[in-house]
Design an enzyme around this catalytic site. Sequence first.
Site, PDB file in Angstrom:
ATOM      1  N   ARG A 156       0.810  -1.216   0.000  1.00 56.00           N
ATOM      2  CA  ARG A 156       0.000   0.000   0.000  1.00 56.00           C
ATOM      3  C   ARG A 156       0.847   1.272   0.000  1.00 56.00           C
ATOM      4  O   ARG A 156       0.615   2.192  -0.792  1.00 56.00           O
ATOM      5  CB  ARG A 156      -0.924   0.030   1.223  1.00 56.00           C
ATOM      6  N   THR A 157       1.798   1.348   0.899  1.00 53.65           N
ATOM      7  CA  THR A 157       2.567   2.589   1.021  1.00 53.65           C
ATOM      8  C   THR A 157       3.314   2.874  -0.276  1.00 53.65           C
ATOM      9  O   THR A 157       3.258   3.981  -0.823  1.00 53.65           O
ATOM     10  CB  THR A 157       3.555   2.486   2.200  1.00 53.65           C
ATOM     11  N   LYS A 161      26.369  -4.625  -0.911  1.00 54.34           N
ATOM     12  CA  LYS A 161      27.822  -4.435  -0.936  1.00 54.34           C
ATOM     13  C   LYS A 161      28.313  -3.719   0.313  1.00 54.34           C
ATOM     14  O   LYS A 161      29.485  -3.359   0.403  1.00 54.34           O
ATOM     15  CB  LYS A 161      28.209  -3.619  -2.175  1.00 54.34           C
ATOM     16  N   ARG A 188      11.371   3.608   3.274  1.00 54.46           N
ATOM     17  CA  ARG A 188      10.956   2.631   4.293  1.00 54.46           C
ATOM     18  C   ARG A 188      12.189   1.830   4.663  1.00 54.46           C
ATOM     19  O   ARG A 188      12.929   1.356   3.795  1.00 54.46           O
ATOM     20  CB  ARG A 188       9.869   1.696   3.788  1.00 54.46           C
ATOM     21  N   HIS A 211       5.156   5.995  11.389  1.00 57.25           N
ATOM     22  CA  HIS A 211       4.649   5.872  10.025  1.00 57.25           C
ATOM     23  C   HIS A 211       3.709   7.060   9.791  1.00 57.25           C
ATOM     24  O   HIS A 211       2.484   6.899   9.695  1.00 57.25           O
ATOM     25  CB  HIS A 211       3.924   4.536   9.862  1.00 57.25           C
TER      26      HIS A 211
END
Lengths: 154, 300
Positions: B53-54, B82, B103, B131
């Site tokens: 969703r986000t 890396k 995120r 959030h």
Amino acid sequence: MTDIDTELRVSKIQNGTVIDHVTGGEALHVLAIIGIDGSGGEAVSLGMNVPSDRMGKKDIVKVEGRELSQSEVDVLSLIAPDATINIIREYEVTEKHRVERPEAVTGVLECPNANCITNAGEPVETQFAVLNDGVRCEYCDTIIREDLTEHIES
Amino acid sequence: MRHDHIITAKQLSREDIEAVLDLAAEFDRDLSGQADRHPGKLLALAFFEPSTRTKMSFETAIKRLGGDVIDMGPVEYSSVTKGETLADTVRVIEGYADAIALRHPMEGSATMASQFIDVPLLNGGDGAGQHPTQTLLDLYTIRENAGLDDLTIGIMGDLKYGRTVHSLSHALTNFDTRQHFISPESLKLPRNVRYDLHEAGAQVREHESLEAVLPELDVLYVTRIQRERFPDENEYQKVAGQFNIDLETLEDAADDLSIMHPLPRVDEIDPAIDDLENATYFDQAHNGVPVRMALLDMLL
């Protein structure tokens, strides 16, 4: 016994720092904060739970050849809010000041939250806001109230 | 609203929140008519953990505004493998895009990343931390269904690790709200969230069952009990099912109770509830688009 008498019970130092009026029993934590564990060769004198006119009982720490940094003094203020810092040069007190509770301490404490970004090898210093009864990580918000000295960065 | 980045719900005042929601409502009336607002602008999607969703609503939002996305792609195909630091990654992306949606699985990651860049950073979830863009779409949904003042809200489930809960609970302190937190003892609100709520003077009560408080609620915000967080499966089994709702659970609820969930759900909400007017969780997910459009419009 006056504070002066008490101070005399611990030998004078030529150059270094005397941390006086430390809360009784906290002297070993003070040494932890300033990173002294005996391995560095500094000469250290301690008085623990000695009588004090002002505090009833206090600790006193004398460190030869070492002057405290501001960040060390900041953390010191959290566990010894009544402490006074005396900078000694050639046996004379050249500076004398009380610790002041800072708004934040930077680069001194480790965040106990293993999932905090400051524990991920990123190029940032830890920063903790100082609360009335503890400190709070400025990154992950974790609050530390107890055993602050266990979180001093090694 | 004058912010360089959107990192935490704590940075948002009532005025900020209302400005975002008002603009979102304006966009919501004509989602496809906004393409002339930010043509050519690029939003970088830097998602270090899974998201549906986000991520998709951010992508939709910038495209609806006339812009486009660049996507870091899965972490396993990025320079993170890396050993590149997040600080370096966002500094590189800054040179490519006009804003970054991040995120990351670690708490405080958005705060740290924002210190290294000048383009706006939007926190799309940082571990169990915050959030804030989810919170704004939650507030948008709440306002549509129940209003934001004189509101009694129950927040149920994993309150310890649920970042949507942490953000939402603080944002609600800007309004005249009473917050009831319902969870097993082991998943109660963490100390830092309690501290913030106390400092904000929030009206808060905590419960271990929904039953007693349900009739008072205007909104019930359900979150998933995260089985994987329990150190002991037996401990999970003791609480599993106690924090799920079905039609029977809702018998004592107010007729206009609004049921929300940030999704994804597993078994917290019986699918039989989906057809009720009270079920607002799919609208809630859709509201991510106009709300993120509003945020991007304000920051770009």
